[in-house]
Design a protein around this motif. Structure first.
Motif, PDB file in Angstrom:
ATOM      1  N   PRO A 203       0.836  -1.205   0.000  1.00  0.00           N
ATOM      2  CA  PRO A 203       0.000   0.000   0.000  1.00  0.00           C
ATOM      3  C   PRO A 203       0.867   1.249   0.000  1.00  0.00           C
ATOM      4  CG  PRO A 203       0.017  -1.041   2.176  1.00  0.00           C
ATOM      5  CD  PRO A 203       0.699  -1.992   1.240  1.00  0.00           C
ATOM      6  N   ASN A 204       0.294   2.343  -0.489  1.00  0.00           N
ATOM      7  CA  ASN A 204       0.955   3.660  -0.507  1.00  0.00           C
ATOM      8  C   ASN A 204       2.117   3.760  -1.489  1.00  0.00           C
ATOM      9  OD1 ASN A 204      -0.686   4.564   1.789  1.00  0.00           O
ATOM     10  ND2 ASN A 204       0.618   3.203   3.000  1.00  0.00           N
ATOM     11  N   CYS A 205       2.231   2.817  -2.411  1.00  0.00           N
ATOM     12  CA  CYS A 205       3.310   2.879  -3.400  1.00  0.00           C
ATOM     13  C   CYS A 205       2.863   3.796  -4.536  1.00  0.00           C
ATOM     14  CB  CYS A 205       3.628   1.481  -3.930  1.00  0.00           C
ATOM     15  SG  CYS A 205       4.990   1.455  -5.111  1.00  0.00           S
ATOM     16  N   GLU A 206       3.211   5.080  -4.410  1.00  0.00           N
ATOM     17  CA  GLU A 206       2.701   6.048  -5.376  1.00  0.00           C
ATOM     18  C   GLU A 206       3.735   7.054  -5.861  1.00  0.00           C
ATOM     19  OE1 GLU A 206      -0.571   7.810  -3.361  1.00  0.00           O
ATOM     20  OE2 GLU A 206      -1.681   5.948  -3.173  1.00  0.00           O
ATOM     21  N   SER A 207       4.504   7.653  -4.945  1.00  0.00           N
ATOM     22  CA  SER A 207       5.318   8.789  -5.383  1.00  0.00           C
ATOM     23  C   SER A 207       6.728   8.837  -4.817  1.00  0.00           C
ATOM     24  CB  SER A 207       4.604  10.098  -5.012  1.00  0.00           C
ATOM     25  OG  SER A 207       4.369  10.157  -3.615  1.00  0.00           O
ATOM     26  N   SER A 208       7.054   8.054  -3.796  1.00  0.00           N
ATOM     27  CA  SER A 208       8.378   8.146  -3.181  1.00  0.00           C
ATOM     28  C   SER A 208       8.862   6.764  -2.766  1.00  0.00           C
ATOM     29  CB  SER A 208       8.347   9.086  -1.976  1.00  0.00           C
ATOM     30  OG  SER A 208       7.299   8.739  -1.091  1.00  0.00           O
ATOM     31  N   PHE A 209      10.220   6.620  -2.666  1.00  0.00           N
ATOM     32  CA  PHE A 209      10.790   5.294  -2.443  1.00  0.00           C
ATOM     33  C   PHE A 209      12.209   5.415  -1.901  1.00  0.00           C
ATOM     34  CE2 PHE A 209      13.645   2.059  -4.308  1.00  0.00           C
ATOM     35  CZ  PHE A 209      13.125   0.907  -3.725  1.00  0.00           C
TER      36      PHE A 209
END
Length: 583
Positions: free
Chosen positions: A143-149
């Protein structure tokens, strides 16, 4: 500048445009012209490139992240073009292209073993790649894998962020812990080298320091504006943050106390990076800058506005950089000398404006130039291409006044200028606009101009005739969409970070409605021609219609199958149709 190979083709197209009886044919013709011109004008007037430029194999979209291999022999870059490219550090040769993500790749890191690569994409997936085969070994959907890493230095954890929440995933078990606290989208994530802390930055004007083991938010680092990026020193004792106000701030990671700060204006700062020794900070902003933390002095700078993301070699001697135009470059970290550059191919059209009489188009591209083409004669006005735009990133807005007498856009000399559309002569400069303009719109009577810029100021309304400020709309500072209603009673704005559209009485500065129905980001706004309704488009892949003046929801139009994002919407002249672009 010569465009002879294209001019013959444009002449044929212009005949079709001038004689076509069908509006659809005219629209198609205009689109074909733009496609030809995008390739003809891109990079035509760029400043001299470095001595050694590799012009093949580059990304076709902005580089979102970049990473150095543990042995220092290769560099990996993640791009909006949905690919990851592996480069030989010695000479910039492209060794491999990894394809699999369905949307933009937001982050990339090498595993400590050097045999695997981990990437995160806006398609919601994390991929673990076998570098020997180029195949995906493991596919995760946290979950929350959208814009930063980011990934911990020992490769045991990864972190991904999205609309306010963060997921920390243990490898290889896949066990996930969610960290909550941010109230707006997370922009960047950074593990401390010892793996005990995670630093996150957000549009909510804070950076947070988290305990990786417990998930506890230990410190909230307050800033006056959104925080673009952060980096932790090699001894894991200090953290540097880059804020949209252009100031680097150094914090004690144990106490959260501010140690010192360095004002980098007028260049600003986005995603800072500590040197290996921790004495210096590299900051991409209005150029690539290296500053001494202890002395607060500038060591070297390169005014290349497109630089976005940085990565250091293990020994700290080489600095890899990725840019908004898709290029990848390698620098000597100590001297600031560029070793090589792989030029990108992200030079396509960013913004298009059609003249009121529909006889010409003005457009800007990622190469930093603006151009105009006659749809009747198929000719290009070169004076637009000779002026460098103020911004080489994704914005570059350009627009005609309603009467067609002016074209507004920014140059390197001034972020907002009105030009005479016939002669190309500058007519008016707005000196109070000091930062790159993200969005602008003329009122229907042409007397007012609304703008929003990258300087952390709210949207402002200007008198076109005098250049004086008419009103300031107190509210969000990261607005990137603006449009006046046809009767000039209302102004509609789209805000990036909190996924809202706001309906304004711009004469008084009052907010009439705040709309959060898309849940994530707003990507398009439009008023109906009769000024009785308006529409918004967003990353929920829906177009939503509202009435005026109450802003009451009327209808939700779901996008076609396989469309993930709805954006760039427009009403037909009779108000019966809505055209929507999507991904």
């Amino acid at each position: 500048m010569s465009i002879d190979p294209q001019s013959r083709f444009l002449s044929l197209l212009s005949v079709a445009c001038a004689t076509g009886r069908c509006p659809a044919m005219k629209a198609l013709t205009a689109l074909l012209i733009l496609l030809v011109l995008a390739s003809a004008i891109a990079f035509a007037d760029e400043e001299a490139k470095p001595e050694f430029v590799i012009d093949a194999g580059g990304h076709t979209g902005a580089v979102n992240d970049i990473a150095y291999s543990p042995d220092g022999k290769t560099i990996a870059s993640a791009s909006e073009d949905k690919t990851i490219r592996i480069w030989r550090a010695e000479d910039g040769a492209c060794l491999r292209v990894l394809r699999g993500h369905r949307r933009s790749v937001c982050g990339v890191r090498y595993h400590p073993d050097g045999q695997r690569l981990i990437s995160a994409g806006e398609d919601g997936t994390v991929r673990i790649w076998n570098l020997a085969t180029g195949e995906t070994e493991t596919l995760l959907c946290p979950p929350n894998c959208e814009s930063s890493f980011d990934m911990s230095k020992d490769g045991t954890r990864i972190a991904v962020g999205g609309e306010g929440a963060i997921s920390v995933v243990s490898l290889p078990s896949g066990e996930t812990r969610e960290l909550t606290g941010h109230t707006r989208p997370v922009i960047s994530l950074c593990f401390s080298p010892d793996g005990t802390r995670l630093v996150s930055t957000s549009y909510d004007q804070t950076a947070r320091i988290w305990d990786v083991k417990t998930g506890e938010s230990l410190h909230v680092l307050q800033h006056p504006h959104g925080v673009a990026g952060a980096s932790v020193s090699s001894d894991s004792r200090t953290v540097v943050t880059g804020c949209f106000d252009g100031i680097l701030r150094i914090w004690d990671i144990g106490t959260g106390a501010l140690i010192t700060q360095v004002d980098l204006n007028p260049w600003g700062c986005r995603f800072p990076l500590f040197s290996v020794a921790g004495d210096d900070v590299f900051a991409p902003a209005e150029g690539l800058i290296c500053v001494s933390v202890s002395k607060g002095s500038l060591l070297w700078k390169e005014l290349d506005k497109s630089t976005m993301r940085l990565a250091l070699s293990t020994d700290g001697t080489a600095l890899a950089a990725g840019g908004m135009k898709g290029e990848v470059a390698l620098w000597d970290a100590k001297s600031g000398t560029r070793r090589w550059t792989v030029s990108g191919k992200s030079s396509g059209t960013r913004h298009i404006a059609v003249s009121p009489d529909e006889k010409e188009l003005a457009f800007s591209n990622a190469a930093g130039t603006a151009s105009r083409v006659s749809l009747v004669e198929g000719t290009l006005d070169s004076w637009y291409a000779t002026r460098k735009l103020s911004n080489t990133s994704q914005w570059n807005p350009i627009t005609y006044s309603p009467d067609g007498h002016f074209i507004a856009y920014g140059t390197t000399e001034s972020p907002l200028v009105l030009f005479d559309s016939s002669s190309g002569a500058p007519v008016r400069v707005f000196p109070e606009v000091r930062h790159e303009v993200r969005a602008m719109a003329f009122s229907s009577d042409g007397r007012a101009l609304a703008t929003t810029d990258a300087g952390g100021t709210p949207s402002r309304i200007w008198d076109v005739e005098t250049g004086s400020l008419l009103n300031t709309l107190s509210g969000p500072t990261d607005v990137f969409l603006l449009e006046f209603s046809g009767d000039d009673r209302f102004l509609l704005s789209g805000n990036w970070s909190d996924a809202t559209a706001r309906l304004w009485d711009w004469h008084t500065g009052n907010v009439l409605a705040t709309l959060r129905d898309h849940g994530r980001r707003i990507r398009g706004i439009a008023f109906a021609p009769d000024s009785q309704s308006f529409a918004t488009a967003g990353t929920d892949a829906c177009v939503r219609l509202y009435d005026l003046p109450a802003a009451k929801p009327q209808k939700v139009i779901k996008a076609v199958r396989d469309m993930h994002i709805a954006r760039d919407i427009s009403f037909s002249r009779d108000g019966r149709l809505i055209v929507c672009q999507g991904d």
